[in-house]
Design an enzyme around this catalytic site. Structure first.
Site, PDB file in Angstrom:
ATOM      1  N   ASN A   9       0.873  -1.180   0.000  1.00  0.00           N
ATOM      2  CA  ASN A   9       0.000   0.000   0.000  1.00  0.00           C
ATOM      3  C   ASN A   9       0.908   1.227   0.000  1.00  0.00           C
ATOM      4  O   ASN A   9       1.537   1.538   1.006  1.00  0.00           O
ATOM      5  CB  ASN A   9      -0.887  -0.034   1.255  1.00  0.00           C
ATOM      6  CG  ASN A   9      -1.691   1.239   1.421  1.00  0.00           C
ATOM      7  OD1 ASN A   9      -1.749   2.075   0.523  1.00  0.00           O
ATOM      8  ND2 ASN A   9      -2.320   1.388   2.583  1.00  0.00           N
ATOM      9  N   TRP A  10       0.955   1.894  -1.131  1.00  0.00           N
ATOM     10  CA  TRP A  10       1.883   3.030  -1.268  1.00  0.00           C
ATOM     11  C   TRP A  10       1.340   4.328  -0.703  1.00  0.00           C
ATOM     12  O   TRP A  10       2.015   5.358  -0.737  1.00  0.00           O
ATOM     13  CB  TRP A  10       2.256   3.225  -2.754  1.00  0.00           C
ATOM     14  CG  TRP A  10       3.273   2.263  -3.249  1.00  0.00           C
ATOM     15  CD1 TRP A  10       3.869   1.245  -2.554  1.00  0.00           C
ATOM     16  CD2 TRP A  10       3.850   2.230  -4.565  1.00  0.00           C
ATOM     17  NE1 TRP A  10       4.771   0.581  -3.345  1.00  0.00           N
ATOM     18  CE2 TRP A  10       4.773   1.169  -4.581  1.00  0.00           C
ATOM     19  CE3 TRP A  10       3.673   2.982  -5.723  1.00  0.00           C
ATOM     20  CZ2 TRP A  10       5.530   0.859  -5.723  1.00  0.00           C
ATOM     21  CZ3 TRP A  10       4.408   2.665  -6.855  1.00  0.00           C
ATOM     22  CH2 TRP A  10       5.335   1.617  -6.844  1.00  0.00           C
ATOM     23  N   GLU A  96      -7.081   4.420   7.459  1.00  0.00           N
ATOM     24  CA  GLU A  96      -6.895   5.860   7.217  1.00  0.00           C
ATOM     25  C   GLU A  96      -8.108   6.447   6.500  1.00  0.00           C
ATOM     26  O   GLU A  96      -8.438   7.614   6.690  1.00  0.00           O
ATOM     27  CB  GLU A  96      -5.587   6.092   6.427  1.00  0.00           C
ATOM     28  CG  GLU A  96      -4.369   5.889   7.323  1.00  0.00           C
ATOM     29  CD  GLU A  96      -3.117   5.400   6.629  1.00  0.00           C
ATOM     30  OE1 GLU A  96      -3.029   5.487   5.394  1.00  0.00           O
ATOM     31  OE2 GLU A  96      -2.222   4.898   7.340  1.00  0.00           O
ATOM     32  N   GLU A 169      -5.748  -5.125  10.180  1.00  0.00           N
ATOM     33  CA  GLU A 169      -4.723  -4.126  10.475  1.00  0.00           C
ATOM     34  C   GLU A 169      -5.079  -3.401  11.770  1.00  0.00           C
ATOM     35  O   GLU A 169      -5.891  -2.461  11.759  1.00  0.00           O
ATOM     36  CB  GLU A 169      -4.633  -3.102   9.348  1.00  0.00           C
ATOM     37  CG  GLU A 169      -4.279  -3.708   8.009  1.00  0.00           C
ATOM     38  CD  GLU A 169      -3.700  -2.657   7.063  1.00  0.00           C
ATOM     39  OE1 GLU A 169      -2.565  -2.821   6.637  1.00  0.00           O
ATOM     40  OE2 GLU A 169      -4.382  -1.656   6.798  1.00  0.00           O
ATOM     41  N   GLY A 175       1.963   2.204  10.703  1.00  0.00           N
ATOM     42  CA  GLY A 175       2.898   3.321  10.588  1.00  0.00           C
ATOM     43  C   GLY A 175       3.527   3.738  11.907  1.00  0.00           C
ATOM     44  O   GLY A 175       4.154   4.783  12.003  1.00  0.00           O
ATOM     45  N   SER A 210       2.928  -2.093  10.355  1.00  0.00           N
ATOM     46  CA  SER A 210       4.370  -2.127  10.620  1.00  0.00           C
ATOM     47  C   SER A 210       5.026  -3.462  10.273  1.00  0.00           C
ATOM     48  O   SER A 210       5.903  -3.933  10.982  1.00  0.00           O
ATOM     49  CB  SER A 210       4.668  -1.728  12.069  1.00  0.00           C
ATOM     50  OG  SER A 210       4.280  -0.377  12.279  1.00  0.00           O
ATOM     51  N   GLY A 231       2.710  -1.160   4.188  1.00  0.00           N
ATOM     52  CA  GLY A 231       2.844   0.238   3.801  1.00  0.00           C
ATOM     53  C   GLY A 231       4.305   0.595   3.573  1.00  0.00           C
ATOM     54  O   GLY A 231       4.887   0.306   2.526  1.00  0.00           O
ATOM     55  N   GLY A 232       4.913   1.203   4.574  1.00  0.00           N
ATOM     56  CA  GLY A 232       6.277   1.731   4.465  1.00  0.00           C
ATOM     57  C   GLY A 232       7.285   0.777   3.831  1.00  0.00           C
ATOM     58  O   GLY A 232       8.072   1.176   2.964  1.00  0.00           O
TER      59      GLY A 232
HETATM   60  P1  PGA Z   1       2.586   0.260   7.523  1.00  0.00           P
HETATM   61  O1  PGA Z   1       1.161   0.458   6.828  1.00  0.00           O
HETATM   62  O2  PGA Z   1       3.142  -1.051   7.018  1.00  0.00           O
HETATM   63  O3  PGA Z   1       3.421   1.434   7.073  1.00  0.00           O
HETATM   64  O4  PGA Z   1       2.365   0.242   8.995  1.00  0.00           O
HETATM   65  C1  PGA Z   1       0.306  -0.625   6.625  1.00  0.00           C
HETATM   66  C2  PGA Z   1      -0.990  -0.160   6.030  1.00  0.00           C
HETATM   67  O5  PGA Z   1      -1.450   0.925   6.410  1.00  0.00           O
HETATM   68  O6  PGA Z   1      -1.600  -0.822   5.175  1.00  0.00           O
END
Ligand code: PGA
Length: 255
Positions: A9-10, A96, A169, A175, A210, A231-232
């Site tokens: 997920n960018w 989000e 999640e 994050g 994370s 994400g990251g």
């Molecule tokens: P993250 O994000 O790996 O940066 O914690 C995951 C996501 O929001 O899908």
């Protein structure tokens, strides 16, 4: 062997040039592996990503979709607009979106029903907030989030139809660098699998929050964990490739 999915997920990162560079660096090395590989970039990058991802084995998903087929809905993107670009699916109800943009269980289900009817795969996100976990409400929160899914989506799923995936999640892990412990992931995924047990088709359950190269291996070997929504750590080709490598090396070690 259980389904395996690595989804990036960018979020609101990257330009078109960076998108092209990412897929060029990935190359064709992962193209034929059994792991389903997905990247979800911003709307302005989708067309570039679909083109640049050709031959890499990575499928392009959107991060969100409108709940109507077309109409006066400023700022929204329709399923046909996504399909026209070669997009294969969409995330729905990322925390989000729930937290900052008013996504509710009702709008999320409406979007998911439409996406599936149009032939788009769906990664449907659920998860509890930290105060809910601390108050032992995780189970109740997930039950509430999944209730409309059980009622409205599950009966519509069919083996030949588009895929429906769940991403668990925990909001407090996204994050933040705080990953849920393997014990927490194991218990929560088992609970989700029980709730979904009457599904007519197997529903892969991804963990997100994370995920990094140093914790991914310990998570994907847990029962009822079919991969990650990342994400990251999905933003660089090196890290994406490493996550894939870790996942591939753990194949066969899990249920
Ligand atoms: P993250 O994000 O790996 O940066 O914690 C995951 C996501 O929001 O899908």
């Amino acid at each position: 062997m259980k389904a395996q999915v690595l989804a990036g997920n960018w979020k609101m990162f990257k330009t078109r040039a960076e998108t092209k560079a990412f897929f060029k660096e990935i190359g064709t090395e992962l193209a034929t592996t059994k792991i389903r590989k997905i990247v979800a970039p911003s709307p302005t990058l989708l067309e570039t990503a679909v083109g640049a991802a050709q031959g890499t084995g990575i499928e392009i998903f959107a991060q969100n979709m409108g709940w109507a087929e077309s109409g006066a809905f400023t700022g929204e993107t329709s399923p046909d607009q996504l399909l026209e670009l070669g997009v294969k699916g969409t995330l729905i109800a990322h925390s989000e979106r729930r937290q900052y943009f008013g996504e509710t269980d009702e709008t999320a289900v409406k979007k998911a029903v439409l996406a599936l009817a149009k032939g788009l795969d769906v990664i449907y996100c659920i998860g509890e907030k930290i105060e809910e976990r601390k108050a032992n409400q995780t189970d109740a929160v997930l039950r509430k989030q999944l209730a409309p899914v059980l009622e409205t989506i599950l009966p519509k799923l069919a083996a030949q139809g588009p895929a429906f995936l769940i991403a668990y999640e925990p909001v407090w892990a996204i994050g933040t660098g705080l990953t849920a412990t393997p014990e927490q992931v194991k218990d929560t995924h088992a609970g989700i699998a029980t709730l979904l047990k009457n599904s007519p088709v197997p529903l892969p359950i991804l963990y997100g929050g994370s995920v990094k190269t140093d914790n991914f291996g310990g998570l994907v070997t847990l029962p009822h964990v079919n991969g990650g929504l990342v994400g990251g750590a999905s933003l660089t080709s090196d890290s994406y490739r490493q996550l894939h490598q870790i996942f591939a090396s753990k194949s066969g070690q899990s249920d």
